[in-house]
Scaffold this active site. Sequence first.
Site, short mmCIF file in Angstrom:
data_model
loop_
_atom_site.label_atom_id
_atom_site.label_comp_id
_atom_site.label_asym_id
_atom_site.label_seq_id
_atom_site.Cartn_x
_atom_site.Cartn_y
_atom_site.Cartn_z
N LEU A 18 0.69 -1.26 0.15
CA LEU A 18 -0.07 0.01 0.05
C LEU A 18 0.73 1.32 0.07
CD1 LEU A 18 -2.54 -1.16 2.62
CD2 LEU A 18 -2.86 -1.46 0.18
N SER A 154 -7.04 -0.91 9.77
CA SER A 154 -7.64 -2.21 9.10
C SER A 154 -8.81 -2.63 9.57
CB SER A 154 -6.80 -3.47 9.79
OG SER A 154 -7.28 -4.53 9.50
N TYR A 167 -3.12 -7.42 16.93
CA TYR A 167 -3.14 -6.64 15.78
C TYR A 167 -4.52 -5.67 15.79
CZ TYR A 167 -3.55 -5.74 10.67
OH TYR A 167 -3.65 -5.13 9.41
N THR A 202 -1.13 -7.72 -1.15
CA THR A 202 0.07 -7.17 -1.00
C THR A 202 1.05 -8.21 -0.78
OG1 THR A 202 -0.32 -7.88 1.30
CG2 THR A 202 -1.41 -5.83 0.72
#
Length: 261
Positions: A18, A154, A167, A202
Amino acid sequence: MKLDSTVAAVVTGGASGLGEATARALAAKGVKVAIFDLQAEKGEKVAAEIGGVFCEVNVTLDESVDAGFAKARAAHGQERVLVNCAGTANGIKTASRDKNTGEIKHFPLDAFNWVIQINLIGTFRCIAKSAAGMMTLDPVGEFGERGAMVNTASVAAEDGQIGQAAYSASKGGVVGMTLPIARDLMSEGIRVNTILPGIFETPLLAGLPDNVRDALSASVPFPKRLGQPNEYAALALTMIETGYFNGEDVRLDGAIRMAPR
């Protein structure tokens, strides 16, 4: 904000994924781009291709980030744009039982802290240091804008899956601090927004087997495919160029809502 050759930008995590797509999109507008990353070979290559500068930066270390900004500013002048894409992840349950031995283990706190240090504190470190630099700039335009920032969270900030406690906490923190930072900086003419990407194409996903990638694509309501980095870059540029875009957290995910696993 008008993006052209008078504007300098810093993109963390800009050597791939990104961040790379955003660095290239900014450079295509004429913006002078500095890439912050630990992947020196890839970062140097991308920087050379877009006429930018590469700065080897570890976002968890004050001295490394300071050195990166110093190098970027020496080459391009004070940045008016910051895009935070540097990040990492792990997948560990809070506590788990070994299926074979029955041994019970908990999430190692150093592994939890590692994700927080990079994704949350690293992002804030770059924001704070960049904001202080932007405040030295002369305001431009009718409303006195000095800069614009885009952060990367995210969908896991809202739909964290099994094993994503660290995360999700890190990305939820990025979402949670977006509005207060925008309010902190409003009197200085600095805007702050955050993108919450879904499942994107990605380097992390590139090595997955085709059947896994197909299953991930099928889980997206519409369109049934992985997100493309250039789509993230397009939204980042919209946030930067649109002066009324401020203090927002925007999902970019094909309407996906993540299942528990």
